[in-house]
Design an enzyme around this catalytic site. Structure first.
Site, PDB file in Angstrom:
ATOM      1  CE1 TYR A  49      -6.601  -1.308  -3.980  1.00 27.95           C
ATOM      2  CE2 TYR A  49      -6.021   0.762  -2.930  1.00 27.95           C
ATOM      3  CZ  TYR A  49      -5.851  -0.608  -3.072  1.00 27.95           C
ATOM      4  OH  TYR A  49      -4.943  -1.242  -2.278  1.00 27.95           O
ATOM      5  CE1 TYR A  69      -1.554   7.647  -6.103  1.00 25.79           C
ATOM      6  CE2 TYR A  69      -3.488   8.063  -7.462  1.00 25.79           C
ATOM      7  CZ  TYR A  69      -2.834   7.314  -6.509  1.00 25.79           C
ATOM      8  OH  TYR A  69      -3.462   6.220  -5.956  1.00 25.79           O
ATOM      9  CG  ASP A 106     -11.670  16.326 -11.552  1.00 28.74           C
ATOM     10  OD1 ASP A 106     -10.781  15.526 -11.202  1.00 28.74           O
ATOM     11  OD2 ASP A 106     -12.172  17.160 -10.782  1.00 28.74           O
ATOM     12  CB  THR A 126      -5.368   7.432 -11.463  1.00 29.87           C
ATOM     13  OG1 THR A 126      -4.392   6.577 -10.866  1.00 29.87           O
ATOM     14  CG2 THR A 126      -6.169   8.136 -10.381  1.00 29.87           C
ATOM     15  CE  LYS A 156      -0.894   4.022  -6.454  1.00 28.35           C
ATOM     16  NZ  LYS A 156      -0.405   3.149  -5.367  1.00 28.35           N
ATOM     17  CG  PHE A 216      -1.923  -0.989   1.380  1.00 24.06           C
ATOM     18  CD1 PHE A 216      -3.095  -0.908   0.643  1.00 24.06           C
ATOM     19  CD2 PHE A 216      -1.762  -2.064   2.249  1.00 24.06           C
ATOM     20  CE1 PHE A 216      -4.084  -1.871   0.769  1.00 24.06           C
ATOM     21  CE2 PHE A 216      -2.743  -3.032   2.373  1.00 24.06           C
ATOM     22  CZ  PHE A 216      -3.914  -2.937   1.637  1.00 24.06           C
ATOM     23  CB  SER A 270      -4.986   4.142  -8.654  1.00 17.59           C
ATOM     24  OG  SER A 270      -5.852   5.214  -8.939  1.00 17.59           O
TER      25      SER A 270
END
Length: 334
Positions: free
Chosen positions: A176, A148, A294, A126, A152, A80, A124
């Site tokens: 996630y 970020y 977004d 993302t 990942k 994590f 993620s």
């Protein structure tokens, strides 16, 4: 079976640690406590029925991490640990690339050295960037919108190469969607240091009067109410997904990815209104400009996790809101 849980004192790590202890695993939590509290360890112990081993260590410190592997008979790792604030990653990209990627390289080197080849990685949604279609399946195109998310995706690709280099590796990439909520006891939950980056802890802080109002970023998206739609998943359901992935590892062919989401999208206003219904507390909010990057709509197709991991989300948005609020109230009482 002994599991190393990196970042085990954090939001998702702490909830997973409790479930691991409840399921009879021995766990070693490795955490630098940069965005978590040592008080969380006492609560994990209370909820788990026994104390985990704890190592105060930064994964970027190779010597310290190596000492952890030398000290414990580790069978598998749930990873994590990492920096996770999108906005901060845009402002400090080198900090994010350096921390998240170097720490994972160090971890994999230690795993190789000590012949530990079973890994569950905290990835993620993302990695999907701006979705072309929804719901998102694991074979959707991968591209990212911020540093970020890029870390990942770099790590996912690196782990694919690691897996290809040695047939002993068994790796599950868990993507996630949007974890919210808290343990039903109210003892552990999402408690970010400083101003929250995520929606739910901001809502609970507004509800408790810590902050005056919530900013809703954009009301002109192509959605029913104009606000962004996301797949919110209860953190306890997410934690259970890690246990299911851990059980699956021995039969994974090298490396595989799984979406952990509910498959249902809720708008920002849906979350606000459901929180108000679940708690009886009114949330003052204002419409703010859109944030760059977004996506209007993002939610999972969780079929693969259901089929291959025997996992699916059980809790609804009402429970997520109620449990997050219980944690906020309990936190204020201490």
């Amino acid at each position: 079976m002994s599991i190393l849980v990196t970042g085990g004192a954090g939001y998702i790590g702490s909830h997973t640690s409790v479930l691991l202890l409840n399921a009879g695993y021995d766990i070693v939590i490795a955490d630098n406590f940069s965005n978590s509290s040592e008080e969380t360890i006492a609560r994990i112990t209370e909820l788990g029925g026994r104390a985990p081993a704890v190592e105060h260590v930064d994964l970027c410190d190779m010597a310290a991490l190596d000492a952890v592997f030398a000290r414990y008979p580790i069978d598998a790792v749930i990873h994590f640990a990492g920096l996770k604030a999108v906005g901060e990653s845009v402002a400090q990209p080198l900090f994010y690339y350096g921390n998240n990627i170097v720490s994972t390289i160090n971890l994999c080197k230690c795993m190789e050295k000590y012949d530990v080849h079973q890994l569950v990685f905290s990835s993620s949604a993302t990695v999907y960037g701006m979705p072309e279609t929804v719901p998102l399946r694991e074979d959707a195109p991968l591209h990212t919108l911020n540093p970020y998310g890029a870390t990942k995706l770099v790590i996912e690709n690196m782990l694919r190469d690691v897996s290809a280099s040695n047939a002993d590796w068994r790796i599950a990439l868990l993507r996630y969607f949007n974890p919210i909520g808290a343990h039903e006891s109210g003892l552990i939950g999402e408690a970010p240091n400083g101003i929250p980056n995520n929606l739910m802890p901001y809502i609970t802080q507004v509800a408790s009067g810590v902050r005056a109002e919530l900013s809703v970023f954009g009301s002109d998206y192509p959605t029913a109410d104009g606000t962004c739609i996301r797949d919110y998943i209860h953190v306890m359901d997410l934690a259970q997904g890690h246990l299911q992935a851990l059980k699956k590892l021995p039969t994974i062919n090298g490396i595989d990815a799984y979406n952990l989401g509910t498959g249902t999208g809720y708008s920002v206003l849906d979350v606000i209104h459901t929180f108000e219904e679940a708690t009886g507390v009114t949330i003052p909010y204002r419409i703010a400009p859109r944030r760059p990057g977004d996506a209007p709509v993002s939610y999972a197709d969780p079929t693969k996790a259901h089929t291959e991991l025997d996992w699916k989300a059980e809790r609804g948005l009402h429970d997520m809101c109620k449990d997050a609020w219980r944690f906020q109230l309990q936190k204020e009482d201490h």
